[in-house]
Design a protein around this motif. Structure first.
Motif, short mmCIF file in Angstrom:
data_model
loop_
_atom_site.label_atom_id
_atom_site.label_comp_id
_atom_site.label_asym_id
_atom_site.label_seq_id
_atom_site.Cartn_x
_atom_site.Cartn_y
_atom_site.Cartn_z
N ALA A 67 0.82 -1.22 0.00
CA ALA A 67 0.00 0.00 0.00
C ALA A 67 0.85 1.27 0.00
O ALA A 67 0.60 2.18 -0.78
CB ALA A 67 -0.94 -0.01 1.20
N ASP A 70 3.21 1.25 -3.20
CA ASP A 70 2.43 1.11 -4.43
C ASP A 70 3.17 0.26 -5.47
O ASP A 70 3.23 0.62 -6.65
CB ASP A 70 2.06 2.48 -5.00
CG ASP A 70 0.96 2.39 -6.05
OD1 ASP A 70 0.13 1.45 -5.97
OD2 ASP A 70 0.94 3.23 -6.97
N ARG A 145 -6.64 -9.64 3.89
CA ARG A 145 -6.23 -8.30 3.49
C ARG A 145 -5.85 -7.54 4.75
O ARG A 145 -6.51 -7.67 5.78
CB ARG A 145 -7.38 -7.56 2.80
CG ARG A 145 -7.75 -8.13 1.47
CD ARG A 145 -6.74 -7.69 0.40
NE ARG A 145 -7.02 -8.30 -0.87
CZ ARG A 145 -7.79 -7.79 -1.79
NH1 ARG A 145 -8.38 -6.65 -1.60
NH2 ARG A 145 -7.96 -8.42 -2.94
N LYS A 150 -2.68 -3.69 -0.76
CA LYS A 150 -3.83 -3.41 -1.61
C LYS A 150 -4.39 -4.70 -2.21
O LYS A 150 -5.56 -4.79 -2.54
CB LYS A 150 -3.44 -2.47 -2.75
CG LYS A 150 -3.11 -1.07 -2.32
CD LYS A 150 -2.78 -0.22 -3.55
CE LYS A 150 -2.49 1.21 -3.18
NZ LYS A 150 -2.17 2.02 -4.36
#
Length: 180
Positions: A67, A70, A145, A150
């Protein structure tokens, strides 16, 4: 000395290429020179542990979309003072994927990588001396998760390049392919 088990693992590791050899040498020197190498507070860098998790048929690997950064990576994270980097890799793999039945493949380190982590908020740019282990897991267990990811998924080796061009990811992929 709490660093001796890691140094023994590093000294017995056979790198795949000259690039990994340089990073292995850097890591050995870093661990030898910094008694607090496992601590996140060491601002120049610290030891991390990662897991390259393969399917039983060795055709897929678990990758997660980080996250904060990225980008797609293997599961892994900070040692936070724990000198047992295999335990760190296993803990991080379980926390980041939800996979519980992880089997360690081989007696030693699978891969060594040194990479730069960009500066963020109160954290300066620093290095991660990442010690990676080869693990196996069944593909039928559901992923979890977390706020750190992500996405988490099994990725076929032929699909990895569509997610990342990260040299260390491709090096680990090629190591598994060469063993099969």
């Amino acid at each position: 000395m709490h660093r001796k088990p890691l140094l023994n693992l590093l000294l017995n590791h056979q790198p795949a290429d000259e690039n990994e050899q340089r990073m292995l040498e850097q890591t050995i020197q870093f661990v030898q020179n910094h008694a607090d190498c496992f601590e996140r507070h060491l601002q120049i860098g610290h030891v991390t542990g990662s897991a390259w998790i393969v399917s039983p048929d060795r055709q897929k690997v678990v990758l997660l979309h980080h996250a904060k950064l990225d980008r797609w990576f293997q599961p892994g994270g900070h040692a936070d003072g724990d000198p047992d980097v295999l335990a760190v890799a296993l803990r991080e793999a379980e926390e980041e994927t939800g996979l519980l039945d992880l089997n360690v493949i081989g007696p030693g380190i699978f891969d060594v990588d040194v990479h730069t982590i960009p500066a963020r908020q109160n954290e300066p740019e620093h290095l991660h001396y990442d010690i990676r282990f080869l693990l196996e897991a069944a593909t039928d267990h559901p992923f979890i998760r977390t706020r750190e990811t992500k996405d988490v998924r099994w990725v076929a080796y032929g699909e990895i390049e569509s997610l990342t061009s990260e040299k260390s990811i491709l090096r680990m992929k090629n190591k598994v392919i060469a063993k099969n």
